[in-house]
Scaffold this active site. Structure first.
Site, PDB file in Angstrom:
ATOM      1  N   HIS A 101       4.320  -2.695  -2.265  1.00 55.65           N
ATOM      2  CA  HIS A 101       5.680  -2.946  -1.785  1.00 55.65           C
ATOM      3  C   HIS A 101       6.555  -3.268  -2.992  1.00 55.65           C
ATOM      4  O   HIS A 101       6.160  -4.039  -3.857  1.00 55.65           O
ATOM      5  CB  HIS A 101       5.695  -4.124  -0.804  1.00 55.65           C
ATOM      6  CG  HIS A 101       7.087  -4.465  -0.354  1.00 55.65           C
ATOM      7  ND1 HIS A 101       7.713  -3.803   0.677  1.00 55.65           N
ATOM      8  CD2 HIS A 101       7.986  -5.359  -0.834  1.00 55.65           C
ATOM      9  CE1 HIS A 101       8.931  -4.290   0.833  1.00 55.65           C
ATOM     10  NE2 HIS A 101       9.127  -5.231  -0.073  1.00 55.65           N
ATOM     11  N   ASP A 180      10.777  -8.859  13.438  1.00 52.24           N
ATOM     12  CA  ASP A 180      11.468  -8.711  12.148  1.00 52.24           C
ATOM     13  C   ASP A 180      12.774  -7.955  12.326  1.00 52.24           C
ATOM     14  O   ASP A 180      13.774  -8.264  11.675  1.00 52.24           O
ATOM     15  CB  ASP A 180      10.574  -7.999  11.126  1.00 52.24           C
ATOM     16  CG  ASP A 180      11.289  -7.860   9.779  1.00 52.24           C
ATOM     17  OD1 ASP A 180      11.661  -8.906   9.221  1.00 52.24           O
ATOM     18  OD2 ASP A 180      11.509  -6.729   9.331  1.00 52.24           O
ATOM     19  N   ARG A 187      19.998 -11.965  10.316  1.00 54.32           N
ATOM     20  CA  ARG A 187      20.165 -12.506   8.952  1.00 54.32           C
ATOM     21  C   ARG A 187      21.352 -11.832   8.279  1.00 54.32           C
ATOM     22  O   ARG A 187      22.146 -12.464   7.597  1.00 54.32           O
ATOM     23  CB  ARG A 187      18.894 -12.283   8.122  1.00 54.32           C
ATOM     24  CG  ARG A 187      17.797 -13.288   8.431  1.00 54.32           C
ATOM     25  CD  ARG A 187      16.480 -12.827   7.855  1.00 54.32           C
ATOM     26  NE  ARG A 187      16.499 -12.691   6.408  1.00 54.32           N
ATOM     27  CZ  ARG A 187      15.668 -11.916   5.716  1.00 54.32           C
ATOM     28  NH1 ARG A 187      14.748 -11.197   6.334  1.00 54.32           N
ATOM     29  NH2 ARG A 187      15.745 -11.861   4.410  1.00 54.32           N
ATOM     30  N   SER A 202       9.472 -11.782   6.305  1.00 55.45           N
ATOM     31  CA  SER A 202       9.861 -10.424   6.699  1.00 55.45           C
ATOM     32  C   SER A 202       8.957  -9.391   6.016  1.00 55.45           C
ATOM     33  O   SER A 202       8.400  -8.499   6.664  1.00 55.45           O
ATOM     34  CB  SER A 202      11.326 -10.203   6.311  1.00 55.45           C
ATOM     35  OG  SER A 202      11.688  -8.866   6.452  1.00 55.45           O
ATOM     36  N   LYS A 206       5.207  -7.428   7.856  1.00 54.31           N
ATOM     37  CA  LYS A 206       5.033  -5.982   8.005  1.00 54.31           C
ATOM     38  C   LYS A 206       3.775  -5.509   7.279  1.00 54.31           C
ATOM     39  O   LYS A 206       3.038  -4.656   7.764  1.00 54.31           O
ATOM     40  CB  LYS A 206       6.282  -5.252   7.512  1.00 54.31           C
ATOM     41  CG  LYS A 206       7.425  -5.384   8.519  1.00 54.31           C
ATOM     42  CD  LYS A 206       8.728  -4.819   8.028  1.00 54.31           C
ATOM     43  CE  LYS A 206       9.363  -5.703   7.005  1.00 54.31           C
ATOM     44  NZ  LYS A 206      10.743  -5.454   6.684  1.00 54.31           N
TER      45      LYS A 206
HETATM   46  N1  IUR Z   1      12.800  -6.110   2.649  1.00 50.63           N
HETATM   47  C1  IUR Z   1      12.237  -6.633   3.766  1.00 50.63           C
HETATM   48  O1  IUR Z   1      11.338  -6.031   4.345  1.00 50.63           O
HETATM   49  N2  IUR Z   1      12.683  -7.817   4.212  1.00 50.63           N
HETATM   50  C2  IUR Z   1      13.666  -8.531   3.610  1.00 50.63           C
HETATM   51  O2  IUR Z   1      14.018  -9.597   4.063  1.00 50.63           O
HETATM   52  C3  IUR Z   1      14.226  -7.961   2.447  1.00 50.63           C
HETATM   53  C4  IUR Z   1      13.797  -6.761   1.985  1.00 50.63           C
HETATM   54  I1  IUR Z   1      15.764  -8.950   1.501  1.00 50.63           I
END
Ligand code: IUR
Length: 467
Positions: A101, A180, A187, A202, A206
């Site tokens: 990621h 999310d 947010r 967040s 995932k």
């Molecule tokens: N990418 C994500 O998956 N979540 C977040 O809160 C952010 C970037 I900033």
């Protein structure tokens, strides 16, 4: 292959909710720690829409203001993971399922060569990627510039591609971490995006729902990154690694600079081409360095190799000998691209624009003074490209894949006035003189001695679980 794992959920009466949520918001607002049960009640209520949006917004602001400790962040992440579907893989893949990621960068096309390179090394790579928003590009948009490529794959198709090829790059399904989606949108609406526990939960929810053997994070810092300086990048990386470890995941992080774009191309089609060039062993050195470093880390984390150096060597080998390109070719075909298109793109001397759409107009800009190229301001460049159609203001907006920029100079290169430094590919909207002026401000020319020679990858934060 997929399994629905919902956490135990007790329906609360309206009266209980009216009492509970204002109390919970007050508790966090006043700086107290939330218990496991309280966090679970909050996430369940978000999941089942039994909490008012205003209460979610207020809780997000309380968390933004007061923060959460590592224990609370872990519980929040865990509850978010179990609010939806959790992927589950065959027993024989144990220890092999990996992903990466990145916190987002300009010109970051690392996933495209990295997934097939890892598959060529025997890993299983279910990359669930995102689209671009605002100035940042998304892996899915880059792949969608390739005709026929489909990011939508059912659970059965995903399993089949993983078995047959070893890697796939797909979009997120509705059922993976549904909370999310709700929290992220709120947010955005409540200016609470930049909160360490909220970003951590967040991202890690995932990745947690992918049931990975190992995850490597590329946490970027600099002018065009989520974290503006190395200190805040380190704090984010540490929070992500700690939360992953508490969830029982093997997670490591690298910190990498994000001031100038990665590689020479920015914009979806141009970046797809540059990624394919990398798979042909002809990638720009900074892109290659990131792919090799992140891939090497993962191979070491799953103990495919004994040292980071041998992991890097393995990734380099499959990029140079064509094995990674073969996996990419198979992935494209498995995800819907016609065989003639695949062959054309993967040919050694490919004429990419015989199958990819080229922008109608191109214009080269020239440097205004001689000297050494010290920087190309990735943020300024990305903002201009965004205005020309590369990015979205909101999820779902259309984009123009063929818009982009090719950098014609390298950092550290000596230039004289009049040398072309960038070629902009555009259609409608047009490249106006105002946008050209902004672009001319993006290239920084100066004395050779002022070149920033800090390494691209500055630090590695190992997993707490690594042996
Ligand atoms: N990418 C994500 O998956 N979540 C977040 O809160 C952010 C970037 I900033």
């Amino acid at each position: 292959m997929t399994q629905l794992v919902l956490s135990e959920y007790r329906i609360m009466s309206d009266h209980e909710q009216q009492v509970l949520f204002p109390e919970l918001i007050k508790k966090k607002r006043d700086g107290d720690r939330l218990t496991e049960g309280e966090i679970r009640d909050f996430v369940n209520a978000v999941r089942h829409q039994t909490i008012q949006e205003s209460q979610i917004g207020a809780m997000l602001m309380a968390v933004w203001y007061r923060g959460m400790d590592a224990g609370e962040t872990h519980i929040l992440t865990q509850e978010m993971i179990h609010s939806g579907e959790v992927l589950c893989w065959p027993q024989e893949w144990a220890g092999l399922v990996v992903d990466k990621h990145s916190t987002g960068g300009v010109g970051d096309k690392v996933s495209l060569p990295l997934a097939p390179a890892l598959a060529a090394c025997g890993c299983k790579v279910p990359m669930i990627s995102g689209r671009g928003l605002a100035h940042t590009g998304g892996t899915l948009d880059k792949l969608e510039s390739i005709p026929g490529f489909s990011i939508h794959q059912s659970a059965e198709q995903l399993r089949h591609i993983m078995e047959a090829v070893g890697c796939c790059i797909v979009g997120q399904t509705e059922s993976l971490v549904p909370t999310d989606k709700v929290l992220y949108a709120l947010r955005d609406a409540t200016s609470t995006v930049d909160s360490l526990p909220l970003i951590t939960s967040s991202i890690m929810s995932k990745k947690g729902a992918e049931s990975l053997s190992a995850l490597v994070l590329d946490v970027k810092y600099g002018k065009a990154a989520l974290s503006q300086d190395i200190k805040s990048a380190r704090a984010l990386a540490q929070s992500l690694v700690t939360t992953g470890s508490r969830l029982g995941m093997c997670v490591g992080a690298v910190l990498s600079r994000m001031d100038s774009p990665i590689g020479h191309c920015v914009g979806n089609t141009l970046e797809a081409i540059e990624a394919i060039e990398c798979l042909k062993g002809r990638g720009p050195s900074d892109l290659l360095e990131l792919v090799i470093c992140l891939g090497g880390c993962l191979l070491k984390m799953i103990s495919k190799v004994d040292t980071l150096a041998s992991g890097k060597e393995e990734i380099r080998r499959v990029l140079e000998n064509g094995e990674a390109l073969s996996k990419f070719r198979a992935m494209l075909q498995a995800q819907g691209t016609a065989a003639e298109v695949v062959e054309s793109l993967c040919a050694t001397d490919s004429d990419y624009f015989s199958v990819l759409k080229r922008a109608k107009f191109r214009k080269e800009l020239e440097v205004q003074e001689g000297g050494t190229v010290l920087e190309v301001d990735a943020m300024a460049l990305a903002q201009v490209l965004y205005k020309l159609g590369t990015g979205r203001a909101q999820a779902g907006d259309p984009i123009n894949h063929s818009v982009g920029a090719e950098l014609l100079v390298r950092l550290g290169q000596r230039v004289v006035r009049g040398d072309p430094w960038v070629r902009i590919h555009y259609e409608t909207p047009a490249l106006t003189s105002e946008l050209e002026t902004i672009l001319q401000g993006a290239i920084v020319i100066g004395k050779e001695g002022d070149l920033n020679t800090t390494a691209l990858v500055t630090e590695f934060i190992p997993s707490d679980l690594e042996n």
